[in-house]
Design a protein around this motif. Sequence first.
Motif, PDB file in Angstrom:
ATOM      1  N   ASN A  70       0.820  -1.208   0.000  1.00  0.00           N
ATOM      2  CA  ASN A  70       0.000   0.000   0.000  1.00  0.00           C
ATOM      3  C   ASN A  70       0.854   1.258   0.000  1.00  0.00           C
ATOM      4  OD1 ASN A  70      -3.245   0.056   0.605  1.00  0.00           O
ATOM      5  ND2 ASN A  70      -2.340  -1.962   1.055  1.00  0.00           N
ATOM      6  N   LEU A  71       1.937   1.233   0.767  1.00  0.00           N
ATOM      7  CA  LEU A  71       2.827   2.400   0.796  1.00  0.00           C
ATOM      8  C   LEU A  71       3.441   2.652  -0.581  1.00  0.00           C
ATOM      9  CD1 LEU A  71       4.622   1.886   4.224  1.00  0.00           C
ATOM     10  CD2 LEU A  71       2.912   3.622   3.653  1.00  0.00           C
ATOM     11  N   ARG A  72       3.873   1.593  -1.248  1.00  0.00           N
ATOM     12  CA  ARG A  72       4.460   1.750  -2.590  1.00  0.00           C
ATOM     13  C   ARG A  72       3.404   2.233  -3.584  1.00  0.00           C
ATOM     14  NH1 ARG A  72       9.471  -0.101  -3.479  1.00  0.00           N
ATOM     15  NH2 ARG A  72      10.478  -1.298  -1.825  1.00  0.00           N
ATOM     16  N   HIS A  73       2.183   1.737  -3.422  1.00  0.00           N
ATOM     17  CA  HIS A  73       1.104   2.139  -4.324  1.00  0.00           C
ATOM     18  C   HIS A  73       0.780   3.619  -4.147  1.00  0.00           C
ATOM     19  CE1 HIS A  73      -1.899   1.278  -7.222  1.00  0.00           C
ATOM     20  NE2 HIS A  73      -2.950   1.363  -6.408  1.00  0.00           N
ATOM     21  N   ASP A  74       0.874   4.106  -2.921  1.00  0.00           N
ATOM     22  CA  ASP A  74       0.545   5.503  -2.649  1.00  0.00           C
ATOM     23  C   ASP A  74       1.621   6.462  -3.146  1.00  0.00           C
ATOM     24  OD1 ASP A  74      -1.876   4.954  -1.521  1.00  0.00           O
ATOM     25  OD2 ASP A  74      -1.122   4.892   0.542  1.00  0.00           O
ATOM     26  N   THR A  75       2.876   5.989  -3.287  1.00  0.00           N
ATOM     27  CA  THR A  75       3.931   6.897  -3.747  1.00  0.00           C
ATOM     28  C   THR A  75       3.683   7.365  -5.167  1.00  0.00           C
ATOM     29  OG1 THR A  75       5.294   5.021  -4.469  1.00  0.00           O
ATOM     30  CG2 THR A  75       5.672   5.871  -2.247  1.00  0.00           C
ATOM     31  N   TRP A  77       0.509   7.901  -6.306  1.00  0.00           N
ATOM     32  CA  TRP A  77      -0.886   8.334  -6.258  1.00  0.00           C
ATOM     33  C   TRP A  77      -1.835   7.243  -6.738  1.00  0.00           C
ATOM     34  CZ3 TRP A  77       3.031  11.404  -8.293  1.00  0.00           C
ATOM     35  CH2 TRP A  77       3.403  12.484  -7.496  1.00  0.00           C
ATOM     36  N   GLN A  78      -1.482   5.994  -6.404  1.00  0.00           N
ATOM     37  CA  GLN A  78      -2.308   4.833  -6.709  1.00  0.00           C
ATOM     38  C   GLN A  78      -2.564   4.682  -8.208  1.00  0.00           C
ATOM     39  OE1 GLN A  78      -5.845   4.900  -4.295  1.00  0.00           O
ATOM     40  NE2 GLN A  78      -4.704   4.878  -2.379  1.00  0.00           N
ATOM     41  N   ARG A  79      -1.553   5.037  -9.013  1.00  0.00           N
ATOM     42  CA  ARG A  79      -1.620   4.852 -10.462  1.00  0.00           C
ATOM     43  C   ARG A  79      -0.633   3.767 -10.865  1.00  0.00           C
ATOM     44  NH1 ARG A  79      -3.576   9.668 -13.322  1.00  0.00           N
ATOM     45  NH2 ARG A  79      -4.370  11.137 -11.770  1.00  0.00           N
ATOM     46  N   PRO A  80      -0.913   3.040 -11.942  1.00  0.00           N
ATOM     47  CA  PRO A  80       0.015   1.978 -12.366  1.00  0.00           C
ATOM     48  C   PRO A  80       1.330   2.572 -12.871  1.00  0.00           C
ATOM     49  CG  PRO A  80      -1.715   2.291 -13.994  1.00  0.00           C
ATOM     50  CD  PRO A  80      -2.106   3.113 -12.790  1.00  0.00           C
ATOM     51  N   THR A  81       2.430   1.933 -12.514  1.00  0.00           N
ATOM     52  CA  THR A  81       3.761   2.364 -12.959  1.00  0.00           C
ATOM     53  C   THR A  81       4.553   1.148 -13.423  1.00  0.00           C
ATOM     54  OG1 THR A  81       4.680   2.147 -10.717  1.00  0.00           O
ATOM     55  CG2 THR A  81       3.788   4.298 -11.326  1.00  0.00           C
ATOM     56  N   TRP A  82       5.654   1.410 -14.171  1.00  0.00           N
ATOM     57  CA  TRP A  82       6.520   0.359 -14.662  1.00  0.00           C
ATOM     58  C   TRP A  82       7.959   0.795 -14.500  1.00  0.00           C
ATOM     59  CZ3 TRP A  82       2.283   2.364 -17.035  1.00  0.00           C
ATOM     60  CH2 TRP A  82       1.196   1.503 -17.220  1.00  0.00           C
ATOM     61  N   PRO A  83       8.865  -0.153 -14.325  1.00  0.00           N
ATOM     62  CA  PRO A  83      10.285   0.214 -14.261  1.00  0.00           C
ATOM     63  C   PRO A  83      10.712   0.928 -15.536  1.00  0.00           C
ATOM     64  CG  PRO A  83       9.952  -2.054 -13.550  1.00  0.00           C
ATOM     65  CD  PRO A  83       8.644  -1.586 -14.112  1.00  0.00           C
ATOM     66  N   LEU A  84      11.639   1.867 -15.408  1.00  0.00           N
ATOM     67  CA  LEU A  84      12.107   2.642 -16.547  1.00  0.00           C
ATOM     68  C   LEU A  84      12.674   1.725 -17.622  1.00  0.00           C
ATOM     69  CD1 LEU A  84      12.553   5.531 -17.593  1.00  0.00           C
ATOM     70  CD2 LEU A  84      14.839   5.443 -16.580  1.00  0.00           C
ATOM     71  N   GLY A  85      12.196   1.900 -18.843  1.00  0.00           N
ATOM     72  CA  GLY A  85      12.690   1.104 -19.958  1.00  0.00           C
ATOM     73  C   GLY A  85      11.986  -0.217 -20.143  1.00  0.00           C
ATOM     74  N   ARG A  86      11.027  -0.532 -19.280  1.00  0.00           N
ATOM     75  CA  ARG A  86      10.355  -1.820 -19.376  1.00  0.00           C
ATOM     76  C   ARG A  86       9.438  -1.882 -20.595  1.00  0.00           C
ATOM     77  NH1 ARG A  86       8.430  -5.443 -15.578  1.00  0.00           N
ATOM     78  NH2 ARG A  86      10.453  -5.142 -14.571  1.00  0.00           N
ATOM     79  N   LEU A  87       8.736  -0.759 -20.869  1.00  0.00           N
ATOM     80  CA  LEU A  87       7.773  -0.751 -21.967  1.00  0.00           C
ATOM     81  C   LEU A  87       8.397  -0.119 -23.200  1.00  0.00           C
ATOM     82  CD1 LEU A  87       4.493   0.295 -20.151  1.00  0.00           C
ATOM     83  CD2 LEU A  87       5.270  -1.972 -20.800  1.00  0.00           C
ATOM     84  N   GLY A  88       8.767  -0.933 -24.153  1.00  0.00           N
ATOM     85  CA  GLY A  88       9.244  -0.414 -25.423  1.00  0.00           C
ATOM     86  C   GLY A  88      10.630   0.173 -25.386  1.00  0.00           C
ATOM     87  N   GLY A  89      11.384  -0.055 -24.319  1.00  0.00           N
ATOM     88  CA  GLY A  89      12.706   0.549 -24.224  1.00  0.00           C
ATOM     89  C   GLY A  89      13.666   0.056 -25.277  1.00  0.00           C
ATOM     90  N   SER A  90      13.513  -1.196 -25.701  1.00  0.00           N
ATOM     91  CA  SER A  90      14.440  -1.755 -26.681  1.00  0.00           C
ATOM     92  C   SER A  90      13.834  -1.797 -28.081  1.00  0.00           C
ATOM     93  CB  SER A  90      14.838  -3.179 -26.261  1.00  0.00           C
ATOM     94  OG  SER A  90      13.684  -4.006 -26.179  1.00  0.00           O
ATOM     95  N   GLN A  91      12.641  -1.220 -28.251  1.00  0.00           N
ATOM     96  CA  GLN A  91      11.983  -1.259 -29.541  1.00  0.00           C
ATOM     97  C   GLN A  91      12.070   0.096 -30.216  1.00  0.00           C
ATOM     98  OE1 GLN A  91       7.997  -2.524 -28.869  1.00  0.00           O
ATOM     99  NE2 GLN A  91       8.570  -4.455 -27.927  1.00  0.00           N
TER     100      GLN A  91
END
Length: 201
Positions: A70-75, A77-91
């Motif tokens: 819950n603490l991580r989710h609140d950092t 603002w309870q929106r979905p996030t992804w690690p940097l470069g995870r989505l399309g970083g190599s494309q």
Amino acid sequence: MPPRRGAKPEPLSPPRPCEMPGCEAQAEYRAPKSRTTLNEYRWFCLPHVREYNASWDYYKGMGPNEIEANLRHDTAWQRPTWPLGRLGGSQRFSAEFLRDPLGLLYATPLHAKRTKQPERPQAPPELRAALDVLGLEWPLDQPTLRARYYALAKQLHPDANGGDRGAEDRLKDVNRAYSLLRQRAGAGGFQAAPAEAGAAR
């Protein structure tokens, strides 16, 4: 959310009694019913809403892992996030995605870097004033110089300007500029000055 210390009562709340058993005071302050229904409220008078808030524990009943999640989710603002470069970083982006029909990206530094044109050769310093007088750019060839000079001479000739002194003075400047540039002209075009030619060896 529960009111903080010094919070004002809800100005538009209808008259209602405090929900604390045995209290007959008017309820002017609201507090959420539970962490799963934060938009549903209980209503209290000021002393009892403070008491309710003091005992409020959002994480009550959660284990350590649930609290951490819950603490991580609140950092974020309870929106979905992804690690940097995870989505399309190599494309690579598709050409359609990068299409810019309105030309809005032409002025950006990235586009300027990709489309940078080779630099034009600079005119020798001693010829720049003469080029400005004739309205010419460097590099220059003899036919262009000659055509420009003839056009200006015809335009500024006293017979074409009714003896205008300004046109006469301008024509003198044109003659001097043309003479200087013509002296630097060789059989194959304009040559470097002796000092520049010596430096190039």
